[in-house]
Structures are given as C-alpha cells and as structure tokens.
Write an enzyme that holds these catalytic residues in place. Structure first.
Site, PDB file in Angstrom:
ATOM      1  N   TYR A   1       0.850  -1.199   0.000  1.00 52.72           N
ATOM      2  CA  TYR A   1       0.000   0.000   0.000  1.00 52.72           C
ATOM      3  C   TYR A   1       0.879   1.240   0.000  1.00 52.72           C
ATOM      4  O   TYR A   1       1.628   1.487   0.942  1.00 52.72           O
ATOM      5  CB  TYR A   1      -0.895  -0.044   1.243  1.00 52.72           C
ATOM      6  CG  TYR A   1      -2.060   0.918   1.274  1.00 52.72           C
ATOM      7  CD1 TYR A   1      -2.192   1.944   0.363  1.00 52.72           C
ATOM      8  CD2 TYR A   1      -3.043   0.799   2.256  1.00 52.72           C
ATOM      9  CE1 TYR A   1      -3.267   2.814   0.399  1.00 52.72           C
ATOM     10  CE2 TYR A   1      -4.122   1.656   2.321  1.00 52.72           C
ATOM     11  CZ  TYR A   1      -4.229   2.667   1.393  1.00 52.72           C
ATOM     12  OH  TYR A   1      -5.282   3.530   1.451  1.00 52.72           O
TER      13      TYR A   1
ATOM     14  N   LYS B   1      -1.709  -1.078  -3.828  1.00 48.74           N
ATOM     15  CA  LYS B   1      -2.756  -0.047  -3.802  1.00 48.74           C
ATOM     16  C   LYS B   1      -2.045   1.297  -3.783  1.00 48.74           C
ATOM     17  O   LYS B   1      -1.268   1.596  -2.869  1.00 48.74           O
ATOM     18  CB  LYS B   1      -3.642  -0.224  -2.569  1.00 48.74           C
ATOM     19  CG  LYS B   1      -4.815   0.745  -2.484  1.00 48.74           C
ATOM     20  CD  LYS B   1      -5.752   0.321  -1.348  1.00 48.74           C
ATOM     21  CE  LYS B   1      -6.967   1.236  -1.263  1.00 48.74           C
ATOM     22  NZ  LYS B   1      -6.726   2.448  -0.463  1.00 48.74           N
TER      23      LYS B   1
END
Length: 313
Positions: free
Chosen positions: A140, A166
């Site tokens: 992330y 992400k």
C-alpha cells in the site's frame, strides 16, 4: 479458502466502512446489513478494515469480528481483501493468519509508520508477512503512512505472495511506470477517489475508495463509461463525484460525514469512533440538505443515496 483469486479482485471496490453504534461499540448485525446494501449495487469486491474502515481505531479482535461478519454475507459472492496493517510485524502476521482462516482472497497492509522506518525496515516488514502467511498480499502506497519508490515496489514484487499495490496518490503518472516495471501480472489499484476516471484510463486493475460506500453507483457508471470508451461521459460523471467529495472533505471529517449522510438517507452506517467528530441532529440534517442542494445545482440524477435524501428535502 477463498473461491476467488487475486486476478478476480478488480473493478470498483469500496474500502468498506466499519459499523459502530452511537456508543462506539461494534455492531455486527448492522455490518451485515451494510454489506448487503453495497452488494445491491453489484460492486466488484470489498476492502476491509483499512483507513476508511477505522482499522487503526479497533482492537485486533474487533477487526476480525468485522471480517467474519462481512465474509458471512459476501465471501461467496465477491472477492474480499482484508487490510491487516499494524506498526508491529508480529501483530500484522497474527491478523493475516486470521484473515486467511476467515476466507479472505488476499491481505493488504500500509507500511509501518510513526517511527519513520527506513526502506530496509519497510522491505523486511512486507517480506516477513509474505513469508509467514501463504496468501496473496497487496502492499500500500499512501502519503499518510509514507510513500515507497517505484524501485522499491519493483523489489517487493519479486517476493512470492506479494501480488499487487494499492496506489493512493495524485502523481498517477507513476502507475503505468510501475506496471511497466513489474509486469501485467502484478495488480495495481488506484486509491484516490477524486482521480478514479484518470486511474482507470492509465490502466489500473481496480479502484478502491472511501466514497464508494456513499455513491457506488456513480463510480460504477464511471467504470462502465471508461470500458465503453465514453471518456467524455466518464469525465462529466467524475466532475460530479469530485464535487461530492470536496463538499464532504471540506468539513475535515470525511468518515463521519459519509456515515452521517448515509444515516440521514435511512441507511445504517453507524457512527465514527473518536477522535472523529460525529454529526447529530440538525448538523446531520444540514449536511444532508447541503448535499442535496449541491446535487440539484449540478443536475445530478440517478444517484441512489442522493435520491433518497431528495425524498426528505
């Protein structure tokens, strides 16, 4: 074990709210009902207990209770990814094992934060988790926890079980560079709601966001327009999404604002935990009325939650 693979985790994916009652207690039944609400829009996946899900305001046990409740409703219908991030590697691995046992399709985690960990420490954090639990992992990149370089993402992509990233930032020119560096089999997800259409245009595999709890139908239309090469239509829809986002973010209390508007529309999204400041009574009504006024000003149509509010105002 999940019936889905990481390749199935794509499209429009709400970073789901966690549902607490007015006393800040976890509300399992409301969690199940809210999950059914989101499934009613034919969303493509769910991302649980992340920032929007107030994961860092929850005990580990509460995070897993939420996961189990959502999986009971959605686990055989759509892929579910569980954010297991924590500052400590040991606790993150514990959450990751529990997420796998609950049937999650994959896990995800922000980098360890607060102590300004260096790149070697962050690399080891992800490596240790990926090697400890045999389940796909999505790393992330988010400014709140610290951004990783494209080179570091490439290095992490070489670790078995790390299958995607992400990417929540505005410099989306990095996304095609990441794709080029790591290959098409490595999944990339756009995490900035206000850039959903742009993220889709530069080739993300899916979009994961907070406002997909509130206006999932609008983002599904954006996704559909891009897939149909109707870029001008997607851009017009995105402008409305940005207007809604800006309106609620300007209050500085996004999660509580989203929940308040949903409650006012008759959808039990619960309340945010402190130190977030909730909206009650007239403040909640005024927030919802302002959103209706905004929608009327720009002739926004066929957005479920706003249409429900129009029935009242």
């Amino acid at each position: 074990m999940s019936k889905f693979t990481i390749k199935d985790f794509k499209g429009v994916i709400p970073a789901s709210l966690s549902i607490f009652d007015i006393n800040e207690n976890l509300d399992i039944e409301a969690t199940k009902e809210f999950t059914k609400f989101l499934l009613g829009f034919d969303i493509h996946g769910l991302y649980l207990t992340g920032s929007t899900g107030e994961g860092f305001l929850m005990k580990s046990e509460e995070r897993m209770e939420t996961v189990k409740a959502v999986m009971e409703v959605a686990g055989d219908k759509i892929p579910v990814v569980v954010h297991v991030g924590n500052i400590g590697t040991k606790r993150t691995i514990e959450l990751a094992k529990q997420a796998k046992e609950a049937g999650a399709t994959a896990i995800s985690s922000v980098p360890p934060f607060y102590w300004h960990f260096n790149s070697k420490q962050i690399f080891n954090y992800y490596k240790d988790i990926a090697e400890a639990v045999n389940i796909p992992m999505i790393i992330y990149n988010v400014p709140l926890a610290g951004m990783m370089s494209a080179e570091m993402i490439k290095e992490l992509s070489q670790i078995e079980n790390i299958k995607g990233v992400k990417y929540t930032n505005t410099d989306i020119y990095q996304i095609p560079l990441i794709k080029e560096a790591v290959g098409d089999d490595f999944m990339v997800y756009g995490g900035a709601d206000e850039l959903a259409s742009s993220n889709l245009l530069v080739g993300v595999d899916g979009i994961v966001g907070s406002f997909y709890n509130l206006i999932p139908d609008l983002f599904l239309k954006i996704d559909g327009s891009i897939k149909n090469n109707e870029v001008a239509k997607a851009y017009a829809l995105q402008k409305n999404a940005v207007r809604i986002i800006s309106y609620l973010v300007d209050g500085g209390n996004m999660v509580a604002g989203i929940k308040a508007v949903l409650r006012e529309a008759g959808i039990n999204a619960g309340y945010a935990r402190k130190p977030f400041i909730n909206f009650y009574g007239e403040d909640q009504k005024n927030l919802a009325r302002g959103l209706v006024d905004l929608a009327n000003k720009y002739d926004m149509k066929n957005i479920h939650v706003i249409d429900k509010l129009r029935e009242k105002y």
